[in-house]
Design an enzyme around this catalytic site. Structure first.
Site, mmCIF file in Angstrom:
data_model
loop_
_atom_site.group_PDB
_atom_site.id
_atom_site.type_symbol
_atom_site.label_atom_id
_atom_site.label_comp_id
_atom_site.label_asym_id
_atom_site.label_seq_id
_atom_site.Cartn_x
_atom_site.Cartn_y
_atom_site.Cartn_z
ATOM 1 N N HIS A 96 0.834 -1.207 0.000
ATOM 2 C CA HIS A 96 0.000 0.000 0.000
ATOM 3 C C HIS A 96 0.874 1.266 0.000
ATOM 4 O O HIS A 96 0.731 2.133 -0.855
ATOM 5 C CB HIS A 96 -0.913 -0.035 1.230
ATOM 6 C CG HIS A 96 -1.791 1.173 1.375
ATOM 7 N ND1 HIS A 96 -3.123 1.160 1.061
ATOM 8 C CD2 HIS A 96 -1.516 2.437 1.796
ATOM 9 C CE1 HIS A 96 -3.633 2.361 1.274
ATOM 10 N NE2 HIS A 96 -2.686 3.156 1.732
ATOM 11 N N GLU A 97 1.778 1.341 0.949
ATOM 12 C CA GLU A 97 2.609 2.546 1.062
ATOM 13 C C GLU A 97 3.521 2.687 -0.148
ATOM 14 O O GLU A 97 3.791 3.800 -0.615
ATOM 15 C CB GLU A 97 3.426 2.523 2.362
ATOM 16 C CG GLU A 97 2.584 2.490 3.636
ATOM 17 C CD GLU A 97 1.480 3.542 3.687
ATOM 18 O OE1 GLU A 97 1.628 4.606 3.042
ATOM 19 O OE2 GLU A 97 0.458 3.293 4.356
ATOM 20 N N HIS B 142 1.659 4.399 -2.895
ATOM 21 C CA HIS B 142 1.715 5.864 -2.757
ATOM 22 C C HIS B 142 3.069 6.373 -3.236
ATOM 23 O O HIS B 142 3.179 7.388 -3.908
ATOM 24 C CB HIS B 142 1.587 6.277 -1.287
ATOM 25 C CG HIS B 142 0.190 6.247 -0.756
ATOM 26 N ND1 HIS B 142 -0.838 6.915 -1.355
ATOM 27 C CD2 HIS B 142 -0.342 5.645 0.345
ATOM 28 C CE1 HIS B 142 -1.954 6.721 -0.646
ATOM 29 N NE2 HIS B 142 -1.671 5.953 0.380
ATOM 30 N N HIS C 282 3.400 6.563 -6.927
ATOM 31 C CA HIS C 282 2.630 7.698 -7.434
ATOM 32 C C HIS C 282 3.476 8.979 -7.320
ATOM 33 O O HIS C 282 3.521 9.789 -8.230
ATOM 34 C CB HIS C 282 1.345 7.824 -6.611
ATOM 35 C CG HIS C 282 0.274 8.654 -7.236
ATOM 36 N ND1 HIS C 282 -0.818 9.089 -6.531
ATOM 37 C CD2 HIS C 282 0.110 9.134 -8.485
ATOM 38 C CE1 HIS C 282 -1.602 9.794 -7.337
ATOM 39 N NE2 HIS C 282 -1.063 9.836 -8.519
#
Ligand SMILES: [Zn+2]
Length: 669
Positions: free
Chosen positions: A459-460, A463, A466
């Protein structure tokens, strides 16, 4: 050539705490002087005004970032007070900027005069800026402007105090256990860690702090109901009237003050509620749309959740208290799948997970990720990786800091260290921080993750990608900047999907002793657990989201009324009734001190986007180049340079649909 662009990393070891406030004051003064000079000289073109402004913001952000980061991960009293001394200064600068009417008028005229010559991204930057000016009350009469500014400053201080209370109340609690029998069921690594903690304090027995790994392990595994109840009580009463030293750390008043100030702030700039104010910068278009979205999901999830809870009580052969649920859920999961999260830890050594996760990103996006030694870090737990383009040129980089420790904020997050920019001759490549709170290595044993921690890591990293793969040149719309809030979790939740794929699990698992991959049988069982109690988990998220949305849309509340809303939400969506002493809201940092005020729903909103985006990969193959490059080009590289819905539609060929998420969670009819 991009080869010439090296990363400009923070020099943590040279940061002097006693010089932080002075340095930030000096930089802000410099920015103010420069801005005044530009406006006095009548600068009113993209090149003469927007570019220098982007430079200023970039410099401020990269100067402040390591300080904010260290305050979160290597906190000390001195650092905290320096950090707190800077917060009002920064807020004042941002508010001044946002309320600068001359700047607003100049941006407006740039859009009007140069709009047709500018790129879509440049126009988006100006449109975002103009929207934010209006949200910051730029057209307000002088007295209201001053009030607006005062409210922003007060909020920053109160929110920081809210955080401190949670951290201090958490750190103040501990449990010393002398009799090993009380620890029956608790996984060996957790016991070992508590043993070491006791030894380092010259104590006999086992010493537990209230960090997330300890809390979760006790809740899931401790056979002793008394022990579970004790940890549960400590956890859910942190920073409340029911917790330790309420005269110092009770957040009751702060919650109500924060909501009142936010409500006043929203009203000043013409919104009926803070929720409405919050939606002005989001992909969702109205308060009703969000409530309907959440209620629609609740209608699908609650009957499933109720059935799951009934099954769980049937399995436990008794009615369950809040502190029993995780424990029996874990036993039922083990019974059903013959699989425990803890037992899989040896298959997920951290290094293996990272190496496999990097391979996934490399295959999807054609980049290369490599550890760099000798980088200046602020703690021995932290290390640094480069991201390289296929031709070997630098694309970006990131720090990882993954172990739980004292003086480090709990949870997991990605943050910007350096933003990407290319403004004339001056360029910078993006750098990120990835922070988690995994169990540290102990003795010769490396850090071993549960699968849900692996998912957190993905998940991290999502980010991070991105932020780091962006191709946008202007800092305020590069990477995660300028992205609609409820779309910002799309890349992260999208990335989680890979941690569940049979094509990926062999890459990220390998037994710590033998290197053996996760056996096929275990793999199948693990996959089976994905939808296990998904209804109960969904209604829990919906409870948080609805609570958040309602406290921010129903006007100012005292702490009793706030608790009343929480109870009402629970009566509508929850299937577990927590005990009367539960004060979950008092440590709900996401909405009271983090950036998720009237935005917690965005997790679910983005889950819909992520599941739908991932379904394109499922249809065409998860390592299909065409799909992954389209995702890279339409979404990841674009950052905030274009409308979130437009980018999604370009990638997916249509608007998002809710069905892939329902299917993924096993909630489809
Ligand atoms: Zn996230």
């Amino acid at each position: 050539m991009t080869h010439s662009t090296a990363l400009d990393l923070p020099r943590f070891s040279t940061i002097k705490i006693d010089q932080i406030e002075g340095a930030i004051r000096a930089l802000l003064d410099e920015n103010r002087t420069r801005l005044d000079a530009l406006l006095n000289a009548g600068a009113n073109t993209w090149e003469d005004l927007v570019v220098p402004l982007e430079e200023m913001q970039h410099k401020l952000s990269r100067t402040w970032s390591p300080i904010g980061h260290m305050n979160g991960v290597v906190n000390s009293d001195e650092l905290r007070s320096a950090y707190n001394a800077c917060l009002p200064l920064l807020t004042a600068w941002h508010t001044d900027l946002a309320q600068n009417e001359r700047l607003y008028r100049a941006y407006e005229s740039i859009l009007q005069r140069e709009g047709s010559k500018l790129s879509a991204g440049q126009r988006k930057l100006l449109e975002n800026a103009l929207r934010d000016f209006r949200l910051a009350g730029v057209a307000l009469p002088a007295a209201s402007k001053d009030r607006f500014k005062a409210l922003m400053e007060q909020l920053a201080t109160l929110q920081s105090k809210f955080d401190e209370n949670v951290l201090d109340a958490t750190n103040a609690w501990s449990k010393h256990i002398a009799n090993e029998a009380e620890l029956s069921g608790v996984p060996a690594p957790i016991i070992e860690r508590a043993r070491a903690a006791a030894e380092s304090r010259q104590m006999e027995g086992w010493f537990f702090t209230l960090d997330a790994p300890n809390y979760q392990a006790i809740m899931m595994h401790a056979d002793s109901e008394a022990l579970r109840r004790e940890f549960y009580t400590a956890w859910v009463t942190r920073a409340s009237d029911q917790g330790l030293q309420p005269e110092r750390w009770d957040n009751s008043q702060l919650m109500s003050q924060i909501l009142a100030l936010r409500s006043e702030l929203a009203a000043l700039v013409g919104f009926r509620s803070y929720a409405e104010f919050s939606l002005a910068t989001k992909m969702a278009s109205s308060v009703d749309e969000v409530r309907e979205f959440l209620e629609q999901l609740a209608a699908k999830a609650r009957p499933v959740a109720q059935r799951e809870f009934d099954e769980l009580e049937h399995f436990a052969k008794r009615s369950l208290n809040a502190w029993d649920v995780s424990y029996f859920a874990e036993r039922m999961k083990r019974d059903r799948f013959d699989l425990s999260e803890e037992e899989l830890r040896p298959y997920f050594p951290l290094d293996r997970v990272l190496a496999g996760m990097f391979q996934v990103a490399e295959r999807l996006y054609g980049v290369r990720i490599a550890l760099r030694e000798g980088v200046d870090v602020y703690h021995s737990d932290a290390c640094f990786y480069d991201i390289l383009n296929p031709d070997g040129s630098q694309r970006g980089g990131f720090f990882v800091d993954l172990y739980s420790r004292e003086k480090k904020r709990g949870g997991a997050w990605m943050d910007e260290c350096v933003g990407r920019k290319r403004l004339g001759d001056s360029a910078a490549l993006p750098v990120a921080y990835l922070v988690c709170n995994f169990m540290p290595p102990s003795g010769k044993q490396p850090s071993l993750l549960t699968h849900s921690e692996v998912v957190t890591m993905f998940h991290e990293f999502g980010h991070g990608l991105h932020h780091m793969l962006t191709r946008v040149d202007y800092p305020s719309i590069a990477g995660i900047n300028g992205v609609a809030w409820d779309a910002v979790e799309l890349p992260s939740q999208f990335m989680e999907n890979f941690a569940w794929r049979p094509e990926v699990l062999p890459l990220i698992s390998g037994h710590v002793a033998t290197g053996a991959p996760l056996p096929e049988q275990e793999l199948q069982r693990l996959l089976g657990t994905r939808t296990f109690q998904a209804g109960m988990q969904t209604v829990r998220q919906l409870e948080f989201a609805l609570f958040d949305f309602r406290v921010h849309s129903e006007g100012p509340q005292d702490s009793t009324a706030i608790m009343g809303i929480l109870e009402d939400v629970r009566s509508r969506v929850a299937v577990i009734s927590p005990p009367a002493f539960n004060r979950f809201a008092h440590s709900f940092q996401h909405i009271f001190s983090g950036g998720y005020a009237a935005g917690y729903y965005s997790y679910k909103w983005a889950e819909v986007l992520a599941a739908d985006a991932f379904s394109a990969f499922e249809e065409e193959g998860i390592f299909n180049d065409k799909v992954s490059r389209r995702f890279l080009n339409s979404i990841l590289e674009q950052g905030g340079s274009r409308d979130a819905m437009e980018a999604f539609v370009e990638f997916r060929g249509r608007k998002p649909q809710i069905e892939p998420l329902l299917k993924q969670l096993g909630l489809a009819a």
